[in-house]
Design an enzyme around this catalytic site. Sequence first.
Site: not given
Length: 105
Positions: A12, A8
Amino acid sequence: MIPGYAGYAPAKAALRMLADTLREECILYDIDISCSFPANILTPGFEEEEKTKPDITRTIEGTAGAETPEVVAKRIISCLEKGHKHITYQFVGDLVKVFPRLTYC
């Protein structure tokens, strides 16, 4: 960074940089840009992620839990109405974001 979140982190970081850049470019047009980083959301993807989540990640997350998409959406809207630019959903998210001041909303 939290172990188990490596998949992630790059996305992000890229989204935050895109939002920051767009915000600066859109000032001339009176358009405001915000970016949200919600925590665990009760979705099929979250259920799948739970099957392989490392134990250390579970420990770090502690009692963070997960929310329904509707609850998360209401929280994001509330933060947008307050003018927040980098929206995290839970206090732990505020602690790990790179931002000059905590803006838990």
